[in-house]
Design a protein around this motif. Structure first.
Motif, PDB file in Angstrom:
ATOM      1  N   ASP A  22       1.293  -1.386   0.087  1.00  0.00           N
ATOM      2  CA  ASP A  22       0.229  -0.149   0.104  1.00  0.00           C
ATOM      3  C   ASP A  22       1.104   1.530  -0.099  1.00  0.00           C
ATOM      4  N   ALA A  23       1.520   1.370   0.865  1.00  0.00           N
ATOM      5  CA  ALA A  23       2.559   2.115   0.881  1.00  0.00           C
ATOM      6  C   ALA A  23       4.563   1.920   1.141  1.00  0.00           C
ATOM      7  N   ALA A  24       4.434   3.066   0.980  1.00  0.00           N
ATOM      8  CA  ALA A  24       6.187   2.936   0.688  1.00  0.00           C
ATOM      9  C   ALA A  24       7.116   4.148   0.963  1.00  0.00           C
ATOM     10  N   TYR A  25       8.499   3.025   2.190  1.00  0.00           N
ATOM     11  CA  TYR A  25       9.488   5.104   2.137  1.00  0.00           C
ATOM     12  C   TYR A  25      10.472   4.182   1.798  1.00  0.00           C
ATOM     13  N   ARG A  78      10.502   0.593  11.911  1.00  0.00           N
ATOM     14  CA  ARG A  78       9.633   1.503  11.961  1.00  0.00           C
ATOM     15  C   ARG A  78      10.235   2.577  12.229  1.00  0.00           C
ATOM     16  N   THR A  79      11.350   2.891  13.763  1.00  0.00           N
ATOM     17  CA  THR A  79      11.480   4.268  14.324  1.00  0.00           C
ATOM     18  C   THR A  79      11.597   4.825  13.629  1.00  0.00           C
ATOM     19  N   ALA A  80      12.801   4.198  12.609  1.00  0.00           N
ATOM     20  CA  ALA A  80      13.156   5.856  11.205  1.00  0.00           C
ATOM     21  C   ALA A  80      11.659   6.523  10.955  1.00  0.00           C
ATOM     22  N   VAL A  81      10.553   5.473  10.749  1.00  0.00           N
ATOM     23  CA  VAL A  81       9.303   6.828   9.706  1.00  0.00           C
ATOM     24  C   VAL A  81       8.869   7.080  11.316  1.00  0.00           C
ATOM     25  N   GLY A  82       8.821   7.198  12.280  1.00  0.00           N
ATOM     26  CA  GLY A  82       8.108   7.164  13.320  1.00  0.00           C
ATOM     27  C   GLY A  82       7.211   6.957  14.178  1.00  0.00           C
ATOM     28  N   VAL A  83       7.152   5.654  14.227  1.00  0.00           N
ATOM     29  CA  VAL A  83       6.062   4.420  14.743  1.00  0.00           C
ATOM     30  C   VAL A  83       6.661   3.924  15.782  1.00  0.00           C
ATOM     31  N   GLY A  84       5.650   4.391  16.603  1.00  0.00           N
ATOM     32  CA  GLY A  84       5.884   3.624  17.889  1.00  0.00           C
ATOM     33  C   GLY A  84       5.918   2.270  18.518  1.00  0.00           C
ATOM     34  N   GLU A  85       6.799   1.658  19.717  1.00  0.00           N
ATOM     35  CA  GLU A  85       7.537   0.197  19.876  1.00  0.00           C
ATOM     36  C   GLU A  85       5.840  -0.541  19.546  1.00  0.00           C
ATOM     37  N   TYR A  86       4.643   0.392  20.114  1.00  0.00           N
ATOM     38  CA  TYR A  86       3.766  -0.906  20.012  1.00  0.00           C
ATOM     39  C   TYR A  86       2.215  -0.971  19.637  1.00  0.00           C
ATOM     40  N   GLU A  87       2.564   0.424  18.078  1.00  0.00           N
ATOM     41  CA  GLU A  87       1.985   0.742  17.337  1.00  0.00           C
ATOM     42  C   GLU A  87       1.740   0.525  16.205  1.00  0.00           C
ATOM     43  N   GLN A  88       0.457   0.070  15.468  1.00  0.00           N
ATOM     44  CA  GLN A  88       0.984  -0.475  13.810  1.00  0.00           C
ATOM     45  C   GLN A  88       0.874   0.269  12.811  1.00  0.00           C
ATOM     46  N   LEU A  89       2.195   0.000  11.646  1.00  0.00           N
ATOM     47  CA  LEU A  89       2.215   1.209  10.217  1.00  0.00           C
ATOM     48  C   LEU A  89       1.226   1.007  10.173  1.00  0.00           C
ATOM     49  N   GLY A  90      -0.361   0.416  10.125  1.00  0.00           N
ATOM     50  CA  GLY A  90      -1.355   0.199   9.363  1.00  0.00           C
ATOM     51  C   GLY A  90      -1.890  -0.136   8.298  1.00  0.00           C
ATOM     52  N   GLU A  91      -0.686  -0.166   7.466  1.00  0.00           N
ATOM     53  CA  GLU A  91      -0.369  -0.906   5.873  1.00  0.00           C
ATOM     54  C   GLU A  91       0.025  -1.527   6.100  1.00  0.00           C
ATOM     55  N   LEU A  92       0.436  -2.350   4.494  1.00  0.00           N
ATOM     56  CA  LEU A  92       1.543  -3.068   4.088  1.00  0.00           C
ATOM     57  C   LEU A  92       2.367  -2.333   3.329  1.00  0.00           C
ATOM     58  N   VAL A  93       3.809  -2.208   4.119  1.00  0.00           N
ATOM     59  CA  VAL A  93       4.794  -1.364   3.942  1.00  0.00           C
ATOM     60  C   VAL A  93       5.440  -1.720   3.062  1.00  0.00           C
ATOM     61  N   MET A  94       6.269  -1.752   1.753  1.00  0.00           N
ATOM     62  CA  MET A  94       7.394  -1.269   1.810  1.00  0.00           C
ATOM     63  C   MET A  94       8.178  -0.627   2.302  1.00  0.00           C
ATOM     64  N   PHE A  95       9.615  -0.316   2.312  1.00  0.00           N
ATOM     65  CA  PHE A  95      11.155   0.827   2.576  1.00  0.00           C
ATOM     66  C   PHE A  95      11.652   0.255   1.374  1.00  0.00           C
ATOM     67  N   VAL A  96      11.955   1.154   0.790  1.00  0.00           N
ATOM     68  CA  VAL A  96      13.333   1.217  -0.227  1.00  0.00           C
ATOM     69  C   VAL A  96      14.036   2.124  -0.042  1.00  0.00           C
ATOM     70  N   VAL A  97      15.351   1.191  -0.641  1.00  0.00           N
ATOM     71  CA  VAL A  97      16.926   2.219  -0.603  1.00  0.00           C
ATOM     72  C   VAL A  97      17.017   1.742  -1.484  1.00  0.00           C
ATOM     73  N   CYS A 142       3.354  -8.189   9.020  1.00  0.00           N
ATOM     74  CA  CYS A 142       4.167  -8.101   7.766  1.00  0.00           C
ATOM     75  C   CYS A 142       4.742  -7.178   7.217  1.00  0.00           C
ATOM     76  N   LEU A 143       6.286  -6.558   6.997  1.00  0.00           N
ATOM     77  CA  LEU A 143       6.415  -5.185   5.690  1.00  0.00           C
ATOM     78  C   LEU A 143       7.459  -6.009   4.855  1.00  0.00           C
ATOM     79  N   GLY A 144       7.785  -5.466   4.073  1.00  0.00           N
ATOM     80  CA  GLY A 144       8.857  -5.358   2.846  1.00  0.00           C
ATOM     81  C   GLY A 144      10.084  -4.255   3.085  1.00  0.00           C
ATOM     82  N   LEU A 145      11.253  -5.315   3.070  1.00  0.00           N
ATOM     83  CA  LEU A 145      12.629  -4.185   2.590  1.00  0.00           C
ATOM     84  C   LEU A 145      12.810  -4.497   1.226  1.00  0.00           C
ATOM     85  N   LEU A 146      13.410  -3.462   0.279  1.00  0.00           N
ATOM     86  CA  LEU A 146      13.653  -3.802  -1.433  1.00  0.00           C
ATOM     87  C   LEU A 146      15.151  -2.970  -1.923  1.00  0.00           C
ATOM     88  N   VAL A 147      15.957  -3.923  -1.783  1.00  0.00           N
ATOM     89  CA  VAL A 147      17.227  -2.787  -2.282  1.00  0.00           C
ATOM     90  C   VAL A 147      17.413  -2.895  -3.863  1.00  0.00           C
TER      91      VAL A 147
END
Length: 227
Positions: free
Chosen positions: A23-26, A44-63, A82-87
């Motif tokens: 759904d979303a990408a950082y 999660r911390t890098a995008v400001g999500v708290g320790e017990y908070e949900q991202l809320g969407e299926l998120v892809m982190f992209v380098v 579940c989350l994804g990391l793409l390089v």
């Protein structure tokens, strides 16, 4: 941004069979180096999500570049979903540990010690060549071409190499590698340190991870590399 916006800009779904429905990408633009370990919790911390908070969407982190992790890359540590990391470039790390998360790499990988993928839920897809002494996996979605050994803990006997669909297929499978199993449970005693397996030739993946982190050898010194 939305995943579709990131995909349009960077071609994140350039390979067929990429259908996870993010759904979303950082996006981090440029190469990135991480001293020590890097976890899903760090993302999660890098995008400001708290320790017990949900991202809320299926998120892809992209380098969008090369990623270097001096220690362990563990995407499941510290995550609640579940989350994804793409390089988009090359991934270099000491160890990779993937369970219920998803890791995609477009430019090949250099992993010094171990890839542990003992899961039935996650995805690990690396285009190009993966250079790693040992990959241990069960039944997850593994798509790699490795220069080292790939151990299947679920297979007791010989396993034929995976054959990609023919060019007549309705799908374009170009890009991702295909795993060729070089070690099965019956071959483990001859290949791995005796401390890693039990009487049924079942490898303890957690112990293998401890070996890899401490620098202790996983493969016997006299065991040949894959041909």
């Amino acid at each position: 941004m939305s995943f579709s916006e990131a995909d349009e800009a960077l071609g994140l779904t350039r390979f067929e069979e990429f259908d996870a429905g993010f759904d979303a990408a950082y996006v981090h633009s440029g190469d990135l180096r991480v001293d020590g370990d890097w976890t899903g919790g760090d993302l999660r911390t890098a995008v400001g999500v708290g320790e017990y908070e949900q991202l809320g969407e299926l998120v892809m982190f992209v380098v969008d570049g090369d990623l270097t992790v001096d220690g362990l890359l563990d995407l499941d540590e510290g995550t609640l979903e579940c989350l994804g990391l793409l390089v988009t470039g090359t991934l270099t790390a000491r160890i990779i540990d993937v369970d219920a998360t998803m890791l995609f790499v477009f430019g090949g990988a250099d992993i010094a010690r171990l890839v542990r993928f003992t899961t039935t839920d996650g995805t690990l897809s690396i285009a190009g060549r993966t250079r790693c002494p040992l990959v241990i996996y069960d039944e997850g979605d593994l798509n790699v071409t490795s220069a080292g050994h790939i151990l299947s803990r679920r297979s007791e006997g010989p396993v034929a190499p995976y054959e990609a669909p023919s060019s007549d297929s309705d799908f374009d499978f170009s890009g991702w590698g295909w795993p060729t199993v070089t070690l099965t449970r019956t071959e483990v005693p001859a290949a791995l340190d005796a401390s890693l397996y039990d009487d049924e030739n079942w490898v303890d993946a957690a112990t293998a991870l401890e070996f890899a982190r401490s620098g202790r050898p996983l493969l016997r010194a006299d065991y040949p590399a894959p041909s």
